[in-house]
Design a protein around this motif. Structure first.
Motif, mmCIF file in Angstrom:
data_model
loop_
_atom_site.group_PDB
_atom_site.id
_atom_site.type_symbol
_atom_site.label_atom_id
_atom_site.label_comp_id
_atom_site.label_asym_id
_atom_site.label_seq_id
_atom_site.Cartn_x
_atom_site.Cartn_y
_atom_site.Cartn_z
ATOM 1 N N UNK A 1 -3.622 4.820 19.018
ATOM 2 C CA UNK A 1 -2.175 4.659 19.181
ATOM 3 C C UNK A 1 -1.614 5.736 20.097
ATOM 4 N N UNK A 2 -2.032 6.966 19.893
ATOM 5 C CA UNK A 2 -1.559 8.077 20.719
ATOM 6 C C UNK A 2 -2.723 9.025 20.958
ATOM 7 N N UNK A 3 -2.922 9.407 22.229
ATOM 8 C CA UNK A 3 -4.031 10.265 22.599
ATOM 9 C C UNK A 3 -3.659 11.735 22.413
ATOM 10 N N UNK A 4 -4.668 12.575 22.419
ATOM 11 C CA UNK A 4 -4.447 14.019 22.297
ATOM 12 C C UNK A 4 -3.613 14.555 23.451
ATOM 13 N N UNK B 1 6.420 14.205 12.914
ATOM 14 C CA UNK B 1 6.662 13.261 11.823
ATOM 15 C C UNK B 1 7.412 12.025 12.294
ATOM 16 N N UNK B 2 8.033 12.128 13.468
ATOM 17 C CA UNK B 2 8.727 10.992 14.067
ATOM 18 C C UNK B 2 7.923 10.374 15.224
ATOM 19 N N UNK B 3 6.642 10.689 15.312
ATOM 20 C CA UNK B 3 5.814 10.225 16.419
ATOM 21 C C UNK B 3 4.875 9.114 15.966
ATOM 22 N N UNK B 4 4.930 7.991 16.631
ATOM 23 C CA UNK B 4 4.033 6.877 16.319
ATOM 24 C C UNK B 4 2.587 7.300 16.530
ATOM 25 N N UNK B 5 1.731 6.864 15.621
ATOM 26 C CA UNK B 5 0.320 7.211 15.701
ATOM 27 C C UNK B 5 -0.039 8.438 14.896
ATOM 28 N N UNK C 1 -0.404 21.103 11.333
ATOM 29 C CA UNK C 1 -1.640 20.309 11.385
ATOM 30 C C UNK C 1 -1.258 18.842 11.476
ATOM 31 N N UNK C 2 -1.657 18.213 12.562
ATOM 32 C CA UNK C 2 -1.294 16.833 12.851
ATOM 33 C C UNK C 2 -2.535 15.954 12.724
ATOM 34 N N UNK C 3 -2.437 14.925 11.916
ATOM 35 C CA UNK C 3 -3.487 13.906 11.847
ATOM 36 C C UNK C 3 -2.975 12.693 12.607
#
Length: 225
Positions: free
Chosen positions: A106-109, A62-66, A99-101
Motif C-alpha cells: 500500500x505504501x513503500x518505505x 496514524x492518518x496514513x493509509x497502509x 515505531x511504524x508498522x
C-alpha cells in the motif's frame, strides 16, 4: 504528574509548523535513487522515525493509509533511561521516536520518508524541531532492515543534493538499538487530546498538510497503535 512540552513562539525559532522550509516542493523531488529498490519488501514491515515531538509524528502516520500501527517511544539509549522524565533531560541518547508498522503493498518505505520530511520534520535542523530543543528532539531515520538502510541513505543524499533546503542535512541514519514504548498517556495523544494547545498549534497543521499534499495516502480515521 503529566509533563507537557513548552509552547514557544514560532517567531523565536523562525519556523512554522505548517510550512517546513522546502516542504512546498519536497514531495516533488524524490523518486529516482530508490526506484530500483521499491519491490524489495513484502509482508508487514517495521520502520522507526524520529522527528521532534512524537505526538505529531505518531499523529501523521496514524492518518496514513497502509500504516497498521504507530507507537510512540524512545530509541537510542538504554532501558533504564527510557522514561519521559529521563529522556526530557536530553542526557540519555534517546530520541522521541515512533515505531511504524506498514504494508509495503500500500505504501513503500521511501514514501513514508517522503511524508516524514514533507510534512513532519525539517531534516536540516540539529537537535530541535518546532518549539522543542535538545538531542531528544533530533530528526533521525532508524532502518530495521538492510533494504531500509540502503533506501534511507540514498534518500538523505538526494535531499542534500536537491537544492530544496538552504541548509545542509542534519538528519542521521542511525543504527537500530532497542525501541522502548512510551508511557500509556503518550499513546494516541493527538486523538485523545485534540484541543491541547501544543496539538492545535504544532501538530494538527501537519496532519492537515498530509491531507493536502498526499491525498492518496491520507486516511481520515485515526489508526491507533
Amino acid at each position: 504528574m503529566m509533563q507537557f512540552k513548552p509552547v514557544l513562539a514560532a517567531a523565536a525559532l523562525g519556523l512554522s509548523a505548517c510550512a517546513l522550509p522546502g516542504a512546498a516542493h519536497a514531495e516533488e523531488v524524490f523518486d529516482a535513487p530508490v526506484a530500483a529498490r521499491r519491490a524489495n519488501e513484502s509482508g508487514l514491515q517495521t520502520a522507526i522515525f524520529a522527528g521532534g515531538c512524537f505526538w505529531g509524528i505518531e499523529g501523521i502516520f496514524s492518518h496514513t493509509r497502509g500504516v497498521t500501527s504507530a507507537v510512540a517511544g524512545y530509541h537510542g539509549g538504554s532501558a533504564g533511561t527510557a522514561t519521559y522524565s529521563r529522556v526530557s533531560s536530553g542526557t540519555t541518547n534517546h530520541a522521541e521516536a515512533v515505531r511504524v508498522t506498514y504494508d509495503p503493498s500500500v505504501i513503500r518505505y521511501d514514501q513514508l520518508l517522503q511524508i516524514l520530511f514533507s510534512v513532519g520534520a525539517d531534516p536540516t535542523l540539529h537537535n530541535r524541531q518546532g518549539p522543542d530543543r535538545g538531542p531528544q528532539y533530533r530528526a533521525a531515520i532508524v532502518p530495521t532492515t538492510a533494504h531500509q538502510r540502503a533506501v534511507a541513505q540514498a534518500y538523505v543524499a538526494q535531499m542534500g543534493r536537491s537544492g530544496v533546503w538552504d541548509r545542509p542535512m542534519a538528519v542521521e541514519v542511525e543504527r537500530y538499538r532497542e525501541f522502548y514504548e512510551a508511557e500509556a498517556y503518550h499513546q494516541d495523544f493527538m486523538q485523545k487530546n485534540p484541543g491541547h494547545r501544543y496539538i492545535v498549534r504544532w501538530d494538527a497543521p501537519k496532519v492537515d498538510a498530509l491531507q493536502a499534499k498526499f491525498p492518496q495516502f491520507y486516511r481520515a480515521r485515526f489508526r491507533t497503535g
